[in-house]
Design an enzyme around this catalytic site. Structure first.
Site, PDB file in Angstrom:
ATOM      1  N   GLY A  55      41.747  40.824  -1.064  1.00 58.64           N
ATOM      2  CA  GLY A  55      40.836  40.720  -2.195  1.00 58.64           C
ATOM      3  C   GLY A  55      39.682  41.675  -1.988  1.00 58.64           C
ATOM      4  O   GLY A  55      39.288  41.960  -0.848  1.00 58.64           O
ATOM      5  N   ASP A  56      39.142  42.204  -3.068  1.00 57.24           N
ATOM      6  CA  ASP A  56      37.905  42.965  -2.935  1.00 57.24           C
ATOM      7  C   ASP A  56      36.850  42.012  -2.368  1.00 57.24           C
ATOM      8  O   ASP A  56      36.983  40.793  -2.440  1.00 57.24           O
ATOM      9  CB  ASP A  56      37.463  43.528  -4.287  1.00 57.24           C
ATOM     10  CG  ASP A  56      36.556  44.736  -4.138  1.00 57.24           C
ATOM     11  OD1 ASP A  56      35.974  44.919  -3.056  1.00 57.24           O
ATOM     12  OD2 ASP A  56      36.407  45.500  -5.117  1.00 57.24           O
ATOM     13  N   CYS A  57      35.820  42.566  -1.794  1.00 57.49           N
ATOM     14  CA  CYS A  57      34.908  41.756  -0.990  1.00 57.49           C
ATOM     15  C   CYS A  57      34.106  40.777  -1.840  1.00 57.49           C
ATOM     16  O   CYS A  57      33.183  41.171  -2.560  1.00 57.49           O
ATOM     17  CB  CYS A  57      34.012  42.672  -0.171  1.00 57.49           C
ATOM     18  SG  CYS A  57      34.999  43.695   0.951  1.00 57.49           S
ATOM     19  N   MET A 115      32.931  46.670  -3.670  1.00 60.51           N
ATOM     20  CA  MET A 115      32.232  46.355  -2.432  1.00 60.51           C
ATOM     21  C   MET A 115      30.897  47.061  -2.383  1.00 60.51           C
ATOM     22  O   MET A 115      30.791  48.221  -2.761  1.00 60.51           O
ATOM     23  CB  MET A 115      33.073  46.818  -1.240  1.00 60.51           C
ATOM     24  CG  MET A 115      34.370  46.066  -1.079  1.00 60.51           C
ATOM     25  SD  MET A 115      35.421  46.859   0.144  1.00 60.51           S
ATOM     26  CE  MET A 115      35.949  48.304  -0.757  1.00 60.51           C
ATOM     27  N   ALA A 164      35.834  38.747  -3.991  1.00 54.58           N
ATOM     28  CA  ALA A 164      36.626  38.495  -5.200  1.00 54.58           C
ATOM     29  C   ALA A 164      37.318  37.138  -5.182  1.00 54.58           C
ATOM     30  O   ALA A 164      37.528  36.533  -6.244  1.00 54.58           O
ATOM     31  CB  ALA A 164      37.664  39.600  -5.398  1.00 54.58           C
TER      32      ALA A 164
END
Length: 956
Positions: free
Chosen positions: A290-292, A1, A294
């Site tokens: 999810g990662d930002c 992020m 992803a």
């Protein structure tokens, strides 16, 4: 992020909300429409309560609330909610956290970065810090300044010194990180799976095998981490296992990268098979984010699905419950309309999210919850500030000292030189909030009563200009002692999105230090930053009297440095990473995920590195000396336990033994001491690790002449090793225990034998039984030839994941060394003339490089019925016909040439999976693509040995 600056967050928050309105509103269960809904019934379990409210959502409302900036459901009196808050080393500026411009909630305690906390090797300290952070976070939330869900901690091991985010982790050793997690998560969440309320939701990230930002154009967003089962089980997964299985974290973040070909947020092996089925990450208030960005990355740049619609559908069905981003909100409506996801899929994710809110007390009366009573008076307390100071002091590492430290009382005038000397924000590293104060090294010395002169000496931390040297030297000449403060920092050198390309001292800092060393004055070098830099020249220089490492010490960094210089504080930290020589970065690419040494890898971390480090993992000196002895001599033989339950999945936590070490202070200064216990031996298959950390303990303030006992508990899992298939074994063999390697004290050792049949522990990761099902159904629409290349890639991944084809994996790694060869091949194709006579065309076809590149993609994955001799004969027959046809028309040659170029495009696309070596196929032909197409049209492609083990592999 990526996070904007603290100031940007503060400005934006107040622009959007004013200075009084709260960002977070709690639901009102005393009035309709919630009053009569079971979500407000405190006698029911969290899942039942969550389901009761989620069932009332429309499909549109379900989809709208699958993102981190959830709009809520106004008709049900559910306010907007921001799932993304940060608190890595204190409540931090983020989308879910704002700070007031002044007064109440204008700051929060800023602890050192985890890399500095890790250097303390003090588990109780970690838990105490986490408890303060969660207390302050709850107070912020109670007044609308923060959420109660925090995307922290980062528990990916700091394997490569170039990684820009290593500062966020406690170090390179997975066992050490496991202990960090074992104490941090209960401190944040209020216990292990606490009842009735979770304090704040923690989030273990980034799952899995994530440790690269953007190195040599390899971007984390689209990087495919090729990881062997052995390394996945032994190195990348243990911190997450502890986080999920043992201390019951409430949320997990899937990473940007792919693992063995499948993006993590679309990887059912990671999110379902391992996380939920194997480690027990159930639906009772537990969810995956999810990662930002992803989720969108699954489509691009991973190119794993046909479009964003399929990416969103696949992520949701795989188990990514919320999207930090907007892909779900934008594309799930289409996915639902196309039947790719169902209402049940959406409700499952939403129940997981809302059951966590139930467990946080979100729907319950404030007066019944102790955490809802926390206020501004619980933030920035004197005890919290004392703890931040203590953490920075305990994490300070003394790397060199010829006796100049602590400084003599006669030394009143200090020259502070270097780019960190007047640093304030630098002290915090990344993911920080607004600190109540920031004491620079310069200010710390002034506060301690020194007469201080200051000259930066360098224009910036990485400047190559020597313009500031003259001023710095003049300043130093007038001082009693020189303190150079430099290294690397988060503002310029290392950060999220930015890896280093070298591990030398940046710019002209080293040149300036060496100039200062010629002044024949006491010279102390203080190195800051998360990653290490090659300090060989400083270590070997007799004119550099002392070296300290401080990492990112937080709000009290300058005070701590002053106290260490004067001796008020005695350093006893240990390096949580290895300091490598500068040319280490030339020996192995960041993209190589393997740990063990090979022809293309000198070995990763202290466990496997075959070279000589500048300073090894665990190194740390003291202002005093210590003598070590066993309180009771350990046994000479241990019997490998038999009859272990095959169903007990945490047998690794069973005790092996406790080794009690007497630590006596034989010097003149009271000091802490960190006892590190390492294990080495010949048990199991080669290669064997150099040593492995199996236990540690920090003892406090041992007085001169006094002693204390370190009780070093070792579990069965720490004695085990992992085989190539990822299985944990306790192997018979000869072993050695070593205490305190690298601290300056005489090492304490003990040798013992493990005897009896080797035993397998039932804690290994599940075997991958699939990977093939994704590429063909979800692969972006392309030619059959392109799909054929994708199939070849799939099989490479299957072989790697199953632990089959060891040569294949090593060949993949070797190929990354051959970029120049691939580029030359590309140039060969690009320079082919558009019209050529057939004889020239034939000579090109028989060019060995071209033939090999085309054939190597597929020859490892030929069908069982594949007959090399018949293939060669068919090729020869075809070539004879092709010659006759080609002579008839020039146009035919052009067509063939285009097909050849298309083959190149497919090869280039699958480049990382080239070099799949098995039996040589005598001659190749560019029409290998057509052969693959024919087999695909038949509907089945089989791998030798696969059918016997797993049954048919149907790709169509």
């Amino acid at each position: 992020m990526f996070l904007p600056t603290v100031e940007a967050f503060v400005a934006l928050a107040y622009l959007l909300r004013g200075t009084t309105a709260a960002l977070y509103d709690f639901p009102d269960c005393t009035t309709a429409p919630l009053k009569d809904n079971a979500v407000c019934d405190m006698t029911k379990d969290a899942v039942t309560r969550a389901r009761a409210i989620v069932e009332l959502f429309t499909v549109e409302e379900l989809i709208n609330n699958t993102v981190n900036t959830a709009p809520g459901v106004p008709r049900l009196s559910l306010a907007p909610y921001q799932w993304w808050s940060e608190a890595l080393h204190g409540v931090a500026s983020s989308p879910g956290v704002t700070f007031a411009p002044s007064g109440n909630f204008s700051s929060a305690t800023s602890f050192p970065q985890p890399i500095t906390m890790g250097a303390a090797f003090n588990d109780e300290l970690i838990k105490d810090i986490a408890t303060v952070i969660s207390t302050e976070a709850r107070a912020f939330n109670n007044f609308g300044f923060a959420g109660i869900d925090y995307f922290t901690p980062n528990i990916n091991p700091f394997k490569d010194p170039r990684w820009g985010r290593g500062q966020e982790t406690p170090g390179e050793d997975p066992f050490h990180i496991q202990q960090y997690v074992r104490n941090l998560i209960p401190g944040l969440q209020g216990g292990i799976d606490p009842k009735p309320y979770i304090k704040i939701v923690a989030n273990c990230k980034h799952f899995s095998a994530y440790d690269m930002e953007n190195w040599n154009r390899n971007n984390r967003m689209g990087f495919d981490a090729i990881v062997t089962p052995q390394d996945l089980a032994e190195y990348y997964s243990p911190p997450f296992q502890t986080c999920v299985r043992d201390v019951k974290v409430s949320s997990v973040m899937c990473s940007y990268n792919a693992v063995n070909g499948i993006p993590s947020c679309a990887n059912s092996y990671l999110l379902q098979t391992i996380l939920r089925d194997h480690w027990g990450f159930n639906d009772d208030g537990r969810w995956v984010t999810g990662d930002c960005g992803a989720v969108g990355n699954i489509f691009t740049p991973h190119n794993y699905t046909a479009d964003y619609v399929h990416a969103a559908a696949l992520a949701l069905k795989t188990g990514t419950d919320t999207d930090c981003g907007n892909t779900y909100a934008q594309y799930l409506p289409q996915a639902y309309a196309q039947g790719l996801v169902s209402r049940g899929d959406l409700e499952r994710a939403m129940v997981r999210l809302f059951s966590s809110l139930v467990r946080l007390g979100y729907f319950d009366p404030a007066e019944r919850q102790p955490y809802r009573q926390l206020t501004w008076s619980d933030v920035n307390t004197p005890s919290a500030h004392a703890l931040a100071y203590r953490a920075a002091l305990e994490g300070t590492v003394l790397l060199k000292n010829d006796g100049v430290l602590p400084l003599k009382k006669s030394m009143k005038k200090l020259a502070f030189i270097g780019p960190w000397a007047n640093g304030t924000d630098q002290m915090q590293g990344n993911y920080h909030g607004v600190a109540p104060f920031l004491v620079s090294p310069l200010q710390g010395a002034i506060n301690a009563g020194f007469e201080v002169a200051y000259a930066p000496g360098t224009v910036t931390i990485n400047s190559t200009s020597r313009d500031g040297f003259r001023s710095a030297i003049a300043t130093a000449e007038a001082a009693d002692a020189i303190v150079f403060t430099g290294g690397i920092d988060e503002l310029v050198i290392e950060r999220e999105g930015r890896d280093r390309v070298n591990i030398s001292w940046p710019g002209v800092q080293l040149d300036l230090i060496l100039e200062l060393s010629k002044l024949e004055k006491p010279l102390v070098v203080v190195q800051y930053g998360g990653g290490q830099v090659d300090g060989t020249a400083l270590k070997n220089s007799e004119e550099v009297n002392a070296i300290l490492w401080g990492g990112y010490p937080g709000q009290s960094g300058g005070t701590v440095l002053a106290d260490v210089l004067t001796g008020k504080g005695a350093p006893a930290g240990r390096l949580p990473v290895t300091q490598y020589v500068a040319d280490y970065v030339d020996q192995v690419p960041m993209t190589d995920m393997t740990l063990r040494p090979s022809s293309t890898n000198p070995g990763r971390t202290y466990k496997w590195y075959t070279g000589a480090p500048v300073f090894e993992f665990g190194f740390g000196l003291h202002y005093t000396t210590f003598a070590l002895s066993w309180q009771r001599r350990p046994a000479a033989r241990y019997q490998i336990p038999q009859g272990l339950s095959p169903t007990k999945k945490d047998l690794d936590l069973n005790p092996f033994d406790t080794f009690n070490v007497v630590v006596k202070n034989t010097g003149q200064v009271a000091s802490d001491y960190v006892a590190l216990l390492f294990l080495s031996g010949n048990g199991g298959p080669a290669p064997h690790p150099n040593k492995e950390l199996v236990s540690y303990m920090r003892l406090h303030q041992i007085k001169p002449g006094g002693q204390a006992v370190a009780s070093l508990k070792v579990n069965l899992g720490s004695v085990a090793r992992v085989d190539e298939k990822g299985n944990f074994w306790v192997y018979s063999g000869s072993y050695r225990l070593t205490v305190d390697v690298g601290s300056g004290a005489t090492p304490l050792t003990h040798e013992f034998v493990l005897q009896g049949p080797s035993r397998k522990l039932p804690v290994d990761l599940p075997t991958v039984t699939f990977l093939h099902e994704f590429t063909i159904p979800y692969f972006a629409p392309r030619t059959m030839a392109s799909k054929a290349a994708a199939v070849a890639v799939d099989f490479a991944r299957i072989y790697s994941s199953l632990g089959l084809g060891k040569e294949t994996v090593s060949s993949l790694q070797a190929f990354r060394k051959r970029h120049s060869d691939a580029q030359r091949l590309n140039n060969t194709y690009s320079n082919l003339p558009t019209t050529v006579n057939f004889e020239h065309y034939r000579s090109v076809l028989n060019n060995k490089a071209i033939v090999d590149e085309a054939e190597k993609l597929l020859k490892d994955f030929k069908p069982v019925s594949y007959d090399v001799g018949a293939h060669i004969k068919a090729i020869e027959t075809f070539e004879a016909k092709a010659v006759a046809k080609a002579k008839e028309t020039e146009q035919k040659i052009d067509v063939e040439l285009k097909q050849l170029q298309e083959t190149l495009a497919n090869i280039e696309e699958a480049r990382p999976f080239d070099q799949l070596t098995v039996d040589d196929v005598a001659k190749a032909h560019p029409r290998i693509v057509e052969t693959v197409e024919t087999m695909l049209k038949k509907g089945k492609w089989t791998v030798p040995g696969y059918k016997e083990k797993f049954g048919d592999l149907n790709l169509m």
